[in-house]
Design an enzyme around this catalytic site. Structure first.
Site, PDB file in Angstrom:
ATOM      1  N   SER A  41      19.490  27.879  82.159  1.00  4.55           N
ATOM      2  CA  SER A  41      19.033  28.325  80.862  1.00  4.55           C
ATOM      3  C   SER A  41      17.881  29.024  80.953  1.00  4.55           C
ATOM      4  O   SER A  41      16.973  30.284  80.134  1.00  4.55           O
ATOM      5  CB  SER A  41      18.816  27.918  79.922  1.00  4.55           C
ATOM      6  OG  SER A  41      18.008  26.592  80.230  1.00  4.55           O
ATOM      7  N   ASP A 244      11.152  23.044  72.382  1.00  2.00           N
ATOM      8  CA  ASP A 244      12.587  21.594  72.921  1.00  2.00           C
ATOM      9  C   ASP A 244      12.130  21.128  73.609  1.00  2.00           C
ATOM     10  O   ASP A 244      12.241  19.780  74.541  1.00  2.00           O
ATOM     11  CB  ASP A 244      13.855  22.141  72.982  1.00  2.00           C
ATOM     12  CG  ASP A 244      13.845  23.257  74.037  1.00  2.00           C
ATOM     13  OD1 ASP A 244      12.767  23.567  74.654  1.00  2.00           O
ATOM     14  OD2 ASP A 244      14.713  23.833  74.033  1.00  2.00           O
ATOM     15  N   HIS A 247      12.511  24.443  77.780  1.00  2.00           N
ATOM     16  CA  HIS A 247      12.647  26.109  77.755  1.00  2.00           C
ATOM     17  C   HIS A 247      11.184  26.733  77.695  1.00  2.00           C
ATOM     18  O   HIS A 247      10.368  26.441  76.387  1.00  2.00           O
ATOM     19  CB  HIS A 247      13.347  26.701  76.935  1.00  2.00           C
ATOM     20  CG  HIS A 247      15.300  25.983  77.236  1.00  2.00           C
ATOM     21  ND1 HIS A 247      15.475  25.454  76.331  1.00  2.00           N
ATOM     22  CD2 HIS A 247      15.842  26.442  77.802  1.00  2.00           C
ATOM     23  CE1 HIS A 247      17.198  25.083  76.871  1.00  2.00           C
ATOM     24  NE2 HIS A 247      17.384  25.925  77.686  1.00  2.00           N
TER      25      HIS A 247
END
Length: 312
Positions: A41, A244, A247
């Site tokens: 990601s 979060d 990231h």
């Protein structure tokens, strides 16, 4: 007749400006320098992605830093294996099951395109994937090889310049995955180089900033010392994270791309001299592109309405 022709022309212009044009293979520079973007990601890009509490869905805020703006000298290979002027999010049609935002690819290319004249980015990253899913024979590996080879074939003479690799967060969960990470990583890099027929292809990987489990240090240790020739590592530890905690933020992704570019510039011999004239031409074209996209395109509907009202 004149009014209808004008209206039709304006509509075509709006469509052209709002979507990056695909480029026919015969118009792609034969000396385009190709970089493969692979991993999970944080390479695909989650900068600017947040949870919209009103809809309980993840969305991208749409903010594109100057370093990540479209540039006619920076191209992207789409999921359909067509070249187009690169535009954020780079992985929008690759990591299709997730919401994509800003990654390191564009700011990396922004720092290096002057060196080669034209840079071709080949996005291959998929969020939430383990290194075991990137082994030779697995779908992600074979798809990366397929896209990389297609990039060269469709460019009519482009060449691989390097691989950018940012993965490992998912391998911090299980102790076994973390303990064999180095062995798997070395095998992955070796297989990829072999299948691309580039035994010394430069690879620049990212040491994790964070992870999903307790074995971050074990994975980072493997990443920071692979003992392979022409494999380099930049450390993302300390770069600001999204709420979060997993990231990288948009600004962090921009910074990471610049760090990757600096590592490439420091470690890879300059086989291409700085192309000052192409740089000036590309900068001029980029400025025109941004002016039309950001300033003129949004005003076209107003002028269409004004023209039609005044003609009626």
């Amino acid at each position: 007749m004149t009014k209808n022709f004008f209206f039709f022309s304006v509509i075509i212009i709006i469509i052209f400006l709002q979507s990056p044009p695909q480029i026919q293979s015969q118009t792609i520079p034969r000396n385009i320098s190709i970089f493969i973007l692979a991993g999970q990601s944080n390479m695909a890009g989650r900068g600017g992605v947040y949870n919209d509490t009103a809809t309980n869905t993840t969305v991208w805020d749409g903010v594109i830093p100057q370093e990540c703006r479209s540039n006619p000298s920076i191209l992207r290979l789409t999921a359909k294996l067509k070249w187009e002027i690169a535009k954020e999010p780079l992985h929008v049609d690759i990591d299709v099951n997730k919401t994509n935002g800003i990654g390191p690819g564009m700011s990396f290319a922004d720092r290096l395109f002057y060196r080669f004249g034209h840079v071709g980015l080949v996005p291959c990253s998929i969020g939430g994937t383990k290194l075991s899913q990137w082994r030779k024979g697995e779908f992600l590996y074979e798809e990366t090889v397929r896209r990389a080879k297609a990039a060269v074939a469709s460019s009519g003479g482009g060449s691989y310049r390097g691989i950018l690799w940012y993965q490992g967060e998912s391998d911090t969960v299980d102790m076994v995955d973390a303990s064999v990470y180095k062995k798997r990583l070395v095998q992955f890099f070796s297989d990829l180089r072999s299948d691309l027929d580039q035994p010394n292809l430069p690879i620049i990987q990212v040491a994790l900033a964070t992870g999903e489990g307790p074995y971050v240090d074990a994975v980072r240790k493997a990443q920071l010392k692979t003992d392979l020739k022409n494999v380099y590592c930049v450390d993302a530890m300390g770069l600001p994270l999204e709420p979060d905690g997993l990231h990288l933020t948009t600004s962090s992704q921009v910074r990471l791309g610049q760090m990757l570019a600096q590592s490439f510039a420091d470690n890879i011999p300059n086989s291409a001299q700085p192309l000052y004239i192409p740089l000036l031409i590309s900068s001029f074209c980029c400025s025109l592109y941004i002016i039309f996209l950001e300033i003129l395109a949004p005003t076209l509907p107003f002028f269409v309405t004004f023209f039609l009202d005044s003609s009626s």
